[in-house]
Design an enzyme around this catalytic site. Structure first.
Site: not given
Length: 324
Positions: A45, A281
């Site tokens: 991110k 993830s």
């Protein structure tokens, strides 16, 4: 030739791409992993945070020293904390208490104000559901108005997709050289990275298959069957429709579900086999890719992301094995 970065923002990008040779030693085929936890905020991110802020600056949407605000599971918030700090914008991160505390600690260390929102009464600690996300969204909207803040809105901001399509995807393709990729597998958070990178890869590899990954207990796109939406993978699997997925379904070849156990085992194997210390993830992506190599994509080349670092999960049960 020597090069010294002016600040940490100039180090965002150019993360390693490696072949998971030991993780795939018992199957035919290859998995290539893009290690996004090499970013300064330890997640993919960071790229998106920088792209969104710089795009807002170029378009005149963000005023000098205006507060910036966003709901986050921690990774986007950490990236924004870094970018906003160095660019001179106060940043407010709004996060569910269901996310690991290390994320809040990192954001605070980078100068952010962190607002923690209690989980819904139906939720379990450490498992963030759509009900929790609704509460965080409600709080974010109130604070946005209160401080006249610039809202990032990563679930609908087009820069979320553009980062993958124009920056991350081309970087991966260049690193691959002559290697052809047959499939791309990615856990769905906002869906921005998945769609953006898929768009880029499909231009380079027209026959590539792109699969989204969902928790087996939150299969919004994998199944029409209703579930409680509870799972351990933080940062996604919210069991809700996602703008980027809804608008780009033609790019998607299917969805793969993974269980909490499969995710935990894969994440730990990445550490023990490849010395990749990552988060849930990452394990979801690795587990899903391995399923494909054991099935219809036997002998093929698959690309995955390693979205963030395992250091963000030390307070969870993920690394309990270290105590045994």
């Amino acid at each position: 030739m020597s090069y010294i970065a002016a600040n940490i923002l100039e180090t965002i990008g150019l993360t390693p791409l490696i072949k998971l040779s030991r993780y795939t030693e018992n199957v035919e085929g290859n998995i290539f992993a893009k290690l996004e936890y090499f970013a300064p905020g330890l997640s993919k991110k960071d790229r998106m945070a920088l792209e969104i802020i710089e795009s807002a600056e170029e378009k005149g949407l963000l005023k000098k020293k205006q507060p910036v605000i966003e709901l986050t599971s921690g990774s986007m918030g950490t990236g924004l904390a870094i970018v906003c700090n160095l660019k001179g914008y106060p940043f407010i991160a709004v996060m569910s208490r269901g996310n690991s505390i290390e994320r809040a600690q990192m954001m605070k260390a980078f100068g952010a104000e962190v607002v923690l929102v209690d989980q819904h009464s139906d939720s379990e600690p450490g498992q963030v559901t759509s009900k929790d996300l609704d509460l965080v969204e409600e709080k974010t909207q109130k604070l946005t108005k209160k401080y006249n803040a610039f809202r990032i809105d990563q679930f609908t901001n087009p820069s979320s997709v553009e980062t993958g399509e124009k920056r991350l995807g081309p970087e991966i393709i260049e690193q691959l050289g002559d290697i052809k990729i047959d499939a791309f597998v990615d856990f769905i958070g906002t869906g921005g990275t998945f769609i953006g990178v898929s768009k880029s890869l499909q231009k380079a590899f027209p026959h590539i298959k792109c699969y989204g990954v969902e928790p087996v207990n939150a299969p919004f796109y994998s199944s029409i069957q209703k579930t409680d939406g509870k799972h351990i993978i933080q940062g996604g699997g919210y069991n809700i429709p996602l703008k980027f997925i809804e608008e780009n379904k033609e790019l998607i070849n299917g969805f793969i579900t993974v269980s909490d156990r499969e995710v935990t085992e894969a994440t730990r194997l990445l550490a023990s086999k490849e010395c990749i210390f990552s988060g849930y993830s990452s394990g979801a992506n690795a587990a899903a890719a391995l399923k494909l190599l054991k099935g219809d994509l036997k002998g093929k080349n698959i690309l995955i992301h390693i979205p963030d670092s395992g250091t963000k999960y030390l307070s969870t049960n993920l690394w309990d094995i270290l105590d045994k």
